[in-house]
Motif scaffolding. Sequence first.
Motif, mmCIF file in Angstrom:
data_model
loop_
_atom_site.group_PDB
_atom_site.id
_atom_site.type_symbol
_atom_site.label_atom_id
_atom_site.label_comp_id
_atom_site.label_asym_id
_atom_site.label_seq_id
_atom_site.Cartn_x
_atom_site.Cartn_y
_atom_site.Cartn_z
ATOM 1 N N THR A 142 1.465 2.521 -4.878
ATOM 2 C CA THR A 142 1.995 3.679 -4.152
ATOM 3 C C THR A 142 3.093 3.254 -3.186
ATOM 4 N N HIS A 168 -0.854 -2.022 3.147
ATOM 5 C CA HIS A 168 -0.078 -1.540 1.992
ATOM 6 C C HIS A 168 0.274 -2.686 1.050
ATOM 7 N N MET A 183 -1.597 12.651 6.644
ATOM 8 C CA MET A 183 -0.556 11.682 7.005
ATOM 9 C C MET A 183 0.782 12.362 7.256
ATOM 10 N N PHE A 222 -2.165 3.543 5.912
ATOM 11 C CA PHE A 222 -1.970 4.325 7.131
ATOM 12 C C PHE A 222 -0.614 3.983 7.721
ATOM 13 N N VAL A 273 -5.690 8.169 10.729
ATOM 14 C CA VAL A 273 -4.393 8.051 10.065
ATOM 15 C C VAL A 273 -3.612 6.842 10.579
ATOM 16 N N GLY A 277 -5.546 10.182 -2.819
ATOM 17 C CA GLY A 277 -6.488 9.342 -3.565
ATOM 18 C C GLY A 277 -7.678 10.148 -4.069
HETATM 19 N N1 NAD Z 1 1.415 12.140 1.688
HETATM 20 C C1 NAD Z 1 2.669 11.777 1.439
HETATM 21 O O1 NAD Z 1 3.607 12.599 1.452
HETATM 22 C C2 NAD Z 1 2.987 10.356 1.126
HETATM 23 C C3 NAD Z 1 4.328 9.991 0.980
HETATM 24 C C4 NAD Z 1 4.637 8.702 0.615
HETATM 25 C C5 NAD Z 1 3.631 7.788 0.435
HETATM 26 N N2 NAD Z 1 2.321 8.147 0.618
HETATM 27 C C6 NAD Z 1 1.305 7.134 0.416
HETATM 28 O O2 NAD Z 1 0.248 7.674 -0.351
HETATM 29 C C7 NAD Z 1 -0.967 7.004 -0.044
HETATM 30 C C8 NAD Z 1 -2.053 8.019 0.287
HETATM 31 O O3 NAD Z 1 -1.671 8.698 1.489
HETATM 32 P P1 NAD Z 1 -2.216 10.142 1.900
HETATM 33 O O4 NAD Z 1 -1.032 10.945 2.228
HETATM 34 O O5 NAD Z 1 -3.190 10.628 0.898
HETATM 35 O O6 NAD Z 1 -2.920 9.793 3.294
HETATM 36 P P2 NAD Z 1 -4.457 9.878 3.762
HETATM 37 O O7 NAD Z 1 -4.476 9.371 5.154
HETATM 38 O O8 NAD Z 1 -4.990 11.217 3.481
HETATM 39 O O9 NAD Z 1 -5.172 8.862 2.763
HETATM 40 C C9 NAD Z 1 -5.177 7.477 2.942
HETATM 41 C C10 NAD Z 1 -6.591 6.988 2.752
HETATM 42 O O10 NAD Z 1 -6.613 5.556 2.848
HETATM 43 C C11 NAD Z 1 -7.792 5.190 3.549
HETATM 44 N N3 NAD Z 1 -7.646 3.865 4.137
HETATM 45 C C12 NAD Z 1 -6.889 3.518 5.208
HETATM 46 N N4 NAD Z 1 -7.017 2.215 5.464
HETATM 47 C C13 NAD Z 1 -7.871 1.703 4.537
HETATM 48 C C14 NAD Z 1 -8.371 0.414 4.276
HETATM 49 N N5 NAD Z 1 -8.042 -0.644 5.044
HETATM 50 N N6 NAD Z 1 -9.213 0.231 3.224
HETATM 51 C C15 NAD Z 1 -9.570 1.294 2.440
HETATM 52 N N7 NAD Z 1 -9.125 2.548 2.660
HETATM 53 C C16 NAD Z 1 -8.282 2.758 3.693
HETATM 54 C C17 NAD Z 1 -7.957 6.285 4.600
HETATM 55 O O11 NAD Z 1 -9.279 6.333 5.111
HETATM 56 C C18 NAD Z 1 -7.529 7.524 3.838
HETATM 57 O O12 NAD Z 1 -8.635 8.194 3.242
HETATM 58 C C19 NAD Z 1 -0.639 6.041 1.100
HETATM 59 O O13 NAD Z 1 -0.386 4.751 0.566
HETATM 60 C C20 NAD Z 1 0.637 6.627 1.670
HETATM 61 O O14 NAD Z 1 1.395 5.648 2.338
HETATM 62 C C21 NAD Z 1 1.979 9.406 0.959
#
Ligand code: NAD
Length: 302
Positions: free
Chosen positions: A151, A125, A201, A104, A44, A21
């Motif tokens: 996402t 989500h 994550m 998360f 996380v 993000g």
């Molecule tokens: N990293 C990957 O490989 C991957 C793969 C598939 C899907 N995703 C999806 O991508 C998105 C981002 O994940 P990421 O890997 O950057 O993880 P990340 O943990 O770095 O980022 C997620 C962010 O969401 C915030 N967050 C959590 N709960 C919240 C809430 N209730 N309200 C507002 N903010 C909140 C967290 O503080 C965090 O900064 C997620 O939806 C994740 O499921 C990531």
Amino acid sequence: MSDISFDGRVAVVTGAGGGLGRTYALELARRGAAVVVNDLGGSVKGEGGDHTAAQKVVDEIKAAGGDAAPNFDSVSTPEGGAAIVQTAIDTFGKVDIVVNNAGFLRDKSFLKLTWDDLDAVLDVHLKAAFYVSQPAFANMKENGYGRFVFTASNATFGNFGQTNYSAAKMGLVGLSNTIAVEGARAGILSNVIMPVAKTRMTEELLGEFANYLAPELVTPMVTYLCSEACTTTHGAYSAAGGRYAAVKWTLGEGWFAGSGNTPTAEEIQAHLDEINDMSGAIVPQSTTDEIMALAAKFQPAS
Ligand SMILES: NC(=O)c1ccc[n+]([C@@H]2O[C@H](COP(=O)([O-])OP(=O)(O)OC[C@H]3O[C@@H](n4cnc5c(N)ncnc54)[C@H](O)[C@@H]3O)[C@@H](O)[C@H]2O)c1
């Protein structure tokens, strides 16, 4: 090909205090968008809360000459979703773009899953995407313009220990597809991103391979989907390590038992290869496309 600009556009990126993000927020702002950087902070697993994450990204955008406002509400409640969108309207006058990204994990094998783990993951989500997107959709409809990115994840293909997460992520595909249908006349496009990237994550799960998967390699696809230049809607795109690929929800030609015939289970068994055959598959853009394809089977052969 002209440069993709976001001048005059207002974006909301949820969960933009870190990980993927943050990269979206920085890039949209670098290209001229005013960005609401939402993040509750927290671990996380969704525990705790810390305002510094979102504020730091806002500071970073402003230091680079961009425009941004922080928001610390949780996406997991209707009040939080409304407040996030209201921050965009109060600060920048409208919302043009929503990237539903916050989230998360609460991974457990299916038999160990508690209802708390289920509710928390569906809330952050799937339900969150409704809470943020519905008020945003109202504003976009008034303005005749909008871009949604939801996402999802390759967990939708099935992943051990992620029943709650994969179900939530698949739900987002349905949500995006229907928003694409409902938004079409109002200039609102809706697409799904399925990222794979090294973030807090995933770095343990992905091991050394994570080093090939910088989050910045997902950002160009999301940036395009958020842009005026975007011509695609009702799509889903995997973005990982510099490879960008469409993921399709397809419908096979199938086997038709014939009008008025109710086949036996044995006939289903006998025709399973045809039922599973995906040559001649279509990608329905709405329910109507399946009904039309079905209705065609009932037309007498000419
Ligand atoms: N990293 C990957 O490989 C991957 C793969 C598939 C899907 N995703 C999806 O991508 C998105 C981002 O994940 P990421 O890997 O950057 O993880 P990340 O943990 O770095 O980022 C997620 C962010 O969401 C915030 N967050 C959590 N709960 C919240 C809430 N209730 N309200 C507002 N903010 C909140 C967290 O503080 C965090 O900064 C997620 O939806 C994740 O499921 C990531």
